[in-house]
Scaffold this motif. Sequence first.
Motif, mmCIF file in Angstrom:
data_model
loop_
_atom_site.group_PDB
_atom_site.id
_atom_site.type_symbol
_atom_site.label_atom_id
_atom_site.label_comp_id
_atom_site.label_asym_id
_atom_site.label_seq_id
_atom_site.Cartn_x
_atom_site.Cartn_y
_atom_site.Cartn_z
ATOM 1 N N VAL A 82 38.144 38.540 35.461
ATOM 2 C CA VAL A 82 37.500 39.534 35.663
ATOM 3 C C VAL A 82 36.587 40.381 36.741
ATOM 4 C CG1 VAL A 82 34.532 39.542 35.247
ATOM 5 C CG2 VAL A 82 36.186 38.498 33.586
ATOM 6 N N GLY A 83 36.948 39.673 37.912
ATOM 7 C CA GLY A 83 36.719 40.407 39.299
ATOM 8 C C GLY A 83 38.119 41.464 39.831
ATOM 9 N N ALA A 84 38.851 40.866 39.030
ATOM 10 C CA ALA A 84 39.814 42.070 39.142
ATOM 11 C C ALA A 84 39.631 43.828 39.008
ATOM 12 C CB ALA A 84 41.699 41.047 39.080
ATOM 13 N N SER A 85 38.891 43.307 37.287
ATOM 14 C CA SER A 85 38.858 44.652 36.717
ATOM 15 C C SER A 85 38.100 44.862 37.240
ATOM 16 C CB SER A 85 38.502 43.894 35.183
ATOM 17 O OG SER A 85 37.449 43.043 35.337
ATOM 18 N N ILE A 97 32.092 30.263 40.278
ATOM 19 C CA ILE A 97 32.122 31.139 39.472
ATOM 20 C C ILE A 97 32.194 32.725 40.424
ATOM 21 C CG2 ILE A 97 31.252 32.437 37.350
ATOM 22 C CD1 ILE A 97 30.743 30.244 35.876
ATOM 23 N N THR A 98 31.062 32.770 41.202
ATOM 24 C CA THR A 98 30.865 33.862 42.038
ATOM 25 C C THR A 98 32.048 34.065 43.133
ATOM 26 O OG1 THR A 98 28.773 33.783 41.856
ATOM 27 C CG2 THR A 98 29.497 34.837 43.760
ATOM 28 N N GLY A 99 32.756 32.718 43.999
ATOM 29 C CA GLY A 99 34.231 32.439 44.644
ATOM 30 C C GLY A 99 34.637 33.114 43.532
ATOM 31 N N LEU A 100 35.283 33.158 42.409
ATOM 32 C CA LEU A 100 36.104 33.393 41.961
ATOM 33 C C LEU A 100 36.186 34.682 41.467
ATOM 34 C CD1 LEU A 100 36.626 30.405 38.917
ATOM 35 C CD2 LEU A 100 38.015 30.649 41.419
ATOM 36 N N ILE A 101 34.531 35.737 41.180
ATOM 37 C CA ILE A 101 35.312 36.650 40.747
ATOM 38 C C ILE A 101 34.902 37.347 41.831
ATOM 39 C CG2 ILE A 101 33.396 38.484 40.241
ATOM 40 C CD1 ILE A 101 32.204 36.957 37.996
ATOM 41 N N ILE A 102 35.268 37.181 43.658
ATOM 42 C CA ILE A 102 35.026 37.582 44.237
ATOM 43 C C ILE A 102 36.419 38.018 44.830
ATOM 44 C CG2 ILE A 102 35.033 37.316 47.004
ATOM 45 C CD1 ILE A 102 31.794 35.974 46.117
ATOM 46 N N THR A 103 37.542 36.216 44.354
ATOM 47 C CA THR A 103 38.817 36.580 44.856
ATOM 48 C C THR A 103 39.761 37.335 43.951
ATOM 49 O OG1 THR A 103 38.313 34.349 45.575
ATOM 50 C CG2 THR A 103 41.036 35.428 44.519
ATOM 51 N N GLY A 104 38.910 37.188 42.528
ATOM 52 C CA GLY A 104 39.872 38.941 41.790
ATOM 53 C C GLY A 104 39.132 39.998 42.284
ATOM 54 N N ILE A 105 38.069 39.936 42.687
ATOM 55 C CA ILE A 105 38.388 42.051 43.229
ATOM 56 C C ILE A 105 39.162 41.803 44.901
ATOM 57 C CG2 ILE A 105 35.831 43.010 44.744
ATOM 58 C CD1 ILE A 105 33.921 42.133 42.667
ATOM 59 N N ILE A 106 39.248 41.520 45.575
ATOM 60 C CA ILE A 106 39.650 41.033 46.362
ATOM 61 C C ILE A 106 41.384 41.400 46.275
ATOM 62 C CG2 ILE A 106 40.763 39.782 48.452
ATOM 63 C CD1 ILE A 106 38.212 38.519 48.872
ATOM 64 N N GLY A 107 41.940 40.125 44.942
ATOM 65 C CA GLY A 107 42.770 41.146 45.024
ATOM 66 C C GLY A 107 43.607 41.945 44.096
ATOM 67 N N GLY A 108 42.027 42.611 43.107
ATOM 68 C CA GLY A 108 42.433 43.634 42.146
ATOM 69 C C GLY A 108 42.420 44.923 42.642
ATOM 70 N N SER A 109 42.471 46.332 41.894
ATOM 71 C CA SER A 109 42.474 47.317 42.445
ATOM 72 C C SER A 109 42.152 47.851 44.070
ATOM 73 C CB SER A 109 42.686 48.458 41.033
ATOM 74 O OG SER A 109 40.897 48.667 40.315
ATOM 75 N N SER A 110 40.570 47.587 44.094
ATOM 76 C CA SER A 110 39.511 48.298 45.357
ATOM 77 C C SER A 110 40.330 47.111 46.636
ATOM 78 C CB SER A 110 38.450 47.328 44.595
ATOM 79 O OG SER A 110 38.235 47.401 43.734
ATOM 80 N N PHE A 111 40.568 46.693 46.527
ATOM 81 C CA PHE A 111 40.997 46.431 48.175
ATOM 82 C C PHE A 111 42.802 45.988 47.612
ATOM 83 C CE2 PHE A 111 37.054 44.531 48.410
ATOM 84 C CZ PHE A 111 36.599 45.138 49.420
ATOM 85 N N LEU A 112 43.241 44.934 47.662
ATOM 86 C CA LEU A 112 44.926 44.316 47.909
ATOM 87 C C LEU A 112 45.704 45.001 47.197
ATOM 88 C CD1 LEU A 112 44.492 40.716 49.055
ATOM 89 C CD2 LEU A 112 44.454 42.566 50.651
ATOM 90 N N ASN A 113 45.072 45.407 45.304
ATOM 91 C CA ASN A 113 45.772 46.358 44.967
ATOM 92 C C ASN A 113 46.922 45.194 44.378
ATOM 93 O OD1 ASN A 113 45.666 48.053 43.139
ATOM 94 N ND2 ASN A 113 47.725 48.848 44.093
ATOM 95 N N PHE A 114 46.909 43.888 44.032
ATOM 96 C CA PHE A 114 47.797 42.791 43.402
ATOM 97 C C PHE A 114 47.972 42.797 41.828
ATOM 98 C CE2 PHE A 114 48.092 39.675 47.172
ATOM 99 C CZ PHE A 114 48.847 40.681 48.072
ATOM 100 N N ILE A 115 47.034 43.130 41.186
ATOM 101 C CA ILE A 115 46.508 43.347 39.796
ATOM 102 C C ILE A 115 45.950 44.943 40.100
ATOM 103 C CG2 ILE A 115 45.341 42.398 37.811
ATOM 104 C CD1 ILE A 115 45.241 39.671 39.537
ATOM 105 N N THR A 116 46.464 45.468 39.239
ATOM 106 C CA THR A 116 46.003 46.971 38.767
ATOM 107 C C THR A 116 45.545 47.138 37.599
ATOM 108 O OG1 THR A 116 47.712 47.775 37.760
ATOM 109 C CG2 THR A 116 47.957 47.715 40.239
ATOM 110 N N VAL A 117 44.351 47.529 37.365
ATOM 111 C CA VAL A 117 43.312 47.748 36.062
ATOM 112 C C VAL A 117 44.257 48.062 34.832
ATOM 113 C CG1 VAL A 117 41.871 49.683 34.596
ATOM 114 C CG2 VAL A 117 42.513 49.282 37.559
ATOM 115 N N ARG A 118 45.762 48.509 34.793
ATOM 116 C CA ARG A 118 46.288 48.659 33.899
ATOM 117 C C ARG A 118 47.084 47.401 33.605
ATOM 118 N NH1 ARG A 118 52.642 50.947 33.806
ATOM 119 N NH2 ARG A 118 53.341 50.508 31.498
#
Length: 642
Positions: A309-312, A35-56
């Motif tokens: 969840v991580g991406a958000s 679960i921790t690994g998946l959340i970290i992956t989402g954070i990396i793919g989210g708006s904080s880093f790679l921005n593959f998935i934006t907040v919108r």
Amino acid sequence: MDFKILITYLIGFLIVTIAADRIAKVFQKVNFPIITGLIITGIIGGSSFLNFITVREVGKLNFLNQIALAIIAFSAGSELYIDDLRSRMKSIKWMTIGQLLITFFITVFVVYFGSSYIPFMKDMQAMHKIAVSILFATIFVARSPSSAIAIIKELRANGPFTKTVLGVTVFIDVLVIILFAITFSIAKAFINNETINAFFFVILVIELIISFGLGYLLGKLLQLPFNFNINHKVKMVYVVLLGFGVYLFAAYVEHYTESYFAHKIVLEPLLISIIGSFVLTNYSKHRIEFAELIEEISPTIYVVFFTLVGASLSVQTLMSVFGIAVALFFLRMISMYFAGVFGVMASKDPKSFMHVSWMPYVPQAGVALGLATIVAHEFHAWGSQFETIVIAMIVLNQLIGPPLFKWAINFVKESHLKHETSKKEDPRYAVIFGIENQSIALAKQLVKHNWKATLVSCHKEDELREIEEDEIAIKTLKELNVQSIEDLDIANAHAVVTMLTDTENLFVAETVYEHIGTQDIIVRLNDRAYFDKFQELKALIIEPSLAMVSLLDHFVRSPNAASLLLGLDESQDTIDVTITNQDIHGMTLRDLRLPTDVIILSVKRKGQQIISHGFTRLRLNDTVTLVGSPESLDEVSNQFEV
């Protein structure tokens, strides 16, 4: 929303999800919380880093969250099978009360009076602080049945402590959703400055009653595809769509009632889903197939949900509230400690449980995170910070919780890992009289199946050859008499096999029958004139010539059964298990939660074979013959024995 934009969002999310799935498998190999690994992956793919998935985009993909939450609720409900928990119901009741009430009220008190240290709470009105405090407290109560079950299976844990832990964990996850439905409604009223009066609570009770009723109806609808022989994938799609349909229906009811009655009827989809799963699990014959189907769906759902969840999450927000999350993490553990002490004292469990009883309840996962996402979605002003604190706590719980759980299980000595299993400490034991090719082969075969075997030589002319297996002992009797047989420690043997002359076989059988009382006596018959004498001793008689004819007959008429009997199919095995688990006593065969590749061949009670069927009730000390894969048989053996 434009369909093309939605497809674009889904493609971007799919790329991140595939990466998350691969990373999760790597984490699993190194024993890192998935679960921790998946959340970290989402954070990396989210708006904080790679921005593959934006907040919108995260907001537009909320329907995936809803599907995941429904499956998480189905999973929690499928674990609550009442018949499995009967013998520990008193302990489960008091521990549940302690973990629910003490954890809740300590958290409300500390969070409310410590709100000045939580950035988004310090400028709130008093009623708003109470609202946030009760939401935090509700999520603090949530547990993780999936983590508990995984650890119990890993350690092959069994015993009163383990049964209490499992019962409390699954009960609390049902109760916490009911509690959340109540506290969430109250929190919304406080935040929106609505009046809390008798009418408010009447409406709340009506909403809960409707949710329970719809949950019961959902349980009946969930059973429909399992009544027919249809494709397994179709059943999976049906369950997923039905779970999503619960959210759509709840949204429709809320919108319709607001439009036509000027007051919203808010149904709780999580509560409906968990009640539906509970109804199917406890009041239908499809619980095993349903549980396996949910287990098959869950990994994909978890990858989607936890990655989203991580991406958000915002890394900046995470860093700013991480210290608060650590403080709340310790607050939760302290409150659980006092709750555990209360539970042990109230149920009068062994004092050795007292200071470790809280440890198995530290892990949190899907339900807690699901509730946090609901809060974040409802309260935009501070919901994201609330969710971030909860996620940080869940990460800590996932890192610290499982090791504490394992330590507690080992402390109370309920772990049965392979190197500590009872088969090593107290293996089934057979004594074989006579040394020859067949007896040596039999001893080796028994050792292969985790028995302890002793070969007894009664003749000087016996060929005493070296045997490679250390587990096979060879003993020589200078004279065959009662004293020499008793000196062989046959009293601890589960079976005695005689492969001597008929006269010697009869003497051994009579001695064992009259002086020792070993459970099974197996005799190789040479002369049929002795048949009746052995039968009077209730010996199991093998006549070589007839046995060969009978075996050939079975190979002709039922080759699969004959292959199974001879152990020619290495993927299948047969074992006899004696019922010693109080929870199994009184259960019907149809109510047993057995792996799908295990079947019961026969039930023996007080030396008599009984005709068994789905409504046959098992009793303590019954001997049950099972067939299935070695792994599943080992699991069932651990379930039936204490």
